[in-house]
Motif scaffolding. Structure first.
Motif, PDB file in Angstrom:
ATOM      1  N   ALA A 138       7.898   1.455   2.026  1.00 16.43           N
ATOM      2  CA  ALA A 138       7.678   0.154   1.393  1.00 16.43           C
ATOM      3  C   ALA A 138       8.925  -0.712   1.500  1.00 16.43           C
ATOM      4  O   ALA A 138       8.834  -1.915   1.782  1.00 16.43           O
ATOM      5  N   SER A 139      10.084  -0.102   1.306  1.00 17.96           N
ATOM      6  CA  SER A 139      11.342  -0.839   1.381  1.00 17.96           C
ATOM      7  C   SER A 139      11.591  -1.372   2.789  1.00 17.96           C
ATOM      8  O   SER A 139      11.988  -2.533   2.967  1.00 17.96           O
ATOM      9  N   ALA A 171       0.836  -1.203   0.000  1.00 15.79           N
ATOM     10  CA  ALA A 171       0.000   0.000   0.000  1.00 15.79           C
ATOM     11  C   ALA A 171       0.872   1.255   0.000  1.00 15.79           C
ATOM     12  O   ALA A 171       0.561   2.237  -0.695  1.00 15.79           O
ATOM     13  N   SER A 172       1.969   1.228   0.735  1.00 16.95           N
ATOM     14  CA  SER A 172       2.880   2.373   0.775  1.00 16.95           C
ATOM     15  C   SER A 172       3.532   2.581  -0.592  1.00 16.95           C
ATOM     16  O   SER A 172       3.636   3.716  -1.068  1.00 16.95           O
ATOM     17  N   TRP A 173       3.976   1.493  -1.223  1.00 11.67           N
ATOM     18  CA  TRP A 173       4.603   1.600  -2.537  1.00 11.67           C
ATOM     19  C   TRP A 173       3.625   2.176  -3.556  1.00 11.67           C
ATOM     20  O   TRP A 173       3.964   3.097  -4.295  1.00 11.67           O
ATOM     21  N   ARG A 174       2.389   1.659  -3.576  1.00 10.91           N
ATOM     22  CA  ARG A 174       1.387   2.163  -4.524  1.00 10.91           C
ATOM     23  C   ARG A 174       1.081   3.641  -4.270  1.00 10.91           C
ATOM     24  O   ARG A 174       0.719   4.363  -5.191  1.00 10.91           O
ATOM     25  N   ALA A 175       1.227   4.088  -3.008  1.00 12.87           N
ATOM     26  CA  ALA A 175       0.970   5.494  -2.664  1.00 12.87           C
ATOM     27  C   ALA A 175       2.196   6.372  -2.917  1.00 12.87           C
ATOM     28  O   ALA A 175       2.155   7.579  -2.678  1.00 12.87           O
ATOM     29  N   GLY A 176       3.300   5.783  -3.376  1.00 16.33           N
ATOM     30  CA  GLY A 176       4.492   6.548  -3.690  1.00 16.33           C
ATOM     31  C   GLY A 176       5.475   6.697  -2.550  1.00 16.33           C
ATOM     32  O   GLY A 176       6.437   7.454  -2.652  1.00 16.33           O
TER      33      GLY A 176
END
Length: 187
Positions: free
Chosen positions: A145-146, A135-140
């Motif tokens: 995310a890492s 969810a964090s990666w998709r939100a930028g």
């Protein structure tokens, strides 16, 4: 009787040839299951289809909790619910349903995934960590995310979903350009 291989002595408690068997260890251990004996309750429930009903119930509860987590007046997740959610997210089909819902924007749930990741022991924290990371990666938010992907892999080194997220991050794939995930219908 014939001498034993132990120099003629029998180990303590060993029956004589043809004698009765020794008593069970622990003074009354349960006998081994026999064919035709009633199945444990969990097996009966699965055979009646209650396992699938339980999975659907847990999936609905997780979706509701993820949607409710944005409410500032929400009641915190109880210890019992956290344990249930952790066990449910260990089921790939449940985790994947939430993953696809996150990916297509039906649910975000990052506050819930973060809370569960902080409260659950390894390996049950891997699912919430991965969902938080995706969810964090998709939100930028690639840095979050890492960190989440790395922690999920620390918890379960071969967690394939976290490996996929980690690869997307390593390859600097733009989350806004990557196509949305789709559920595959069984044949």
């Amino acid at each position: 009787g014939a001498p034993s291989r132990c120099g003629g002595a029998r180990p303590p408690g060993a029956p004589r040839r043809g004698g009765p068997p020794p008593p069970p260890l622990g003074g009354g251990a349960a006998p081994p299951p026999r064919w035709g004996a009633p199945a444990p309750a969990g097996v009966d429930a699965t055979l009646r289809g209650e396992g699938e009903r339980h999975r659907r119930r847990m999936k609905r509860a997780l979706f509701a909790a993820a949607r409710a987590c944005d409410d500032p007046h929400r009641v915190p997740v109880t210890d019992d619910d956290a344990a249930r959610f952790g066990a449910a997210l260990a089921v790939t089909a449940i985790r994947d349903a939430l993953w696809i819902a996150i990916d297509d924007g039906r649910v975000d749930g990052r506050p819930l995934w973060r809370e569960l990741a902080c409260r659950l022991p390894q390996p049950y924290d891997a699912g919430p960590l991965f969902l938080f990371g995706w969810a964090s990666w998709r939100a930028g938010a690639g840095a979050l995310a890492s960190i989440a992907a790395r922690r999920a892999l620390d918890s379960v080194p071969k967690y394939t979903a976290a490996l996929l997220l980690s690869a997307a991050l390593t390859q600097a794939i733009n989350p806004r350009r990557m196509p949305k995930l789709r559920a595959v219908k069984p044949a």
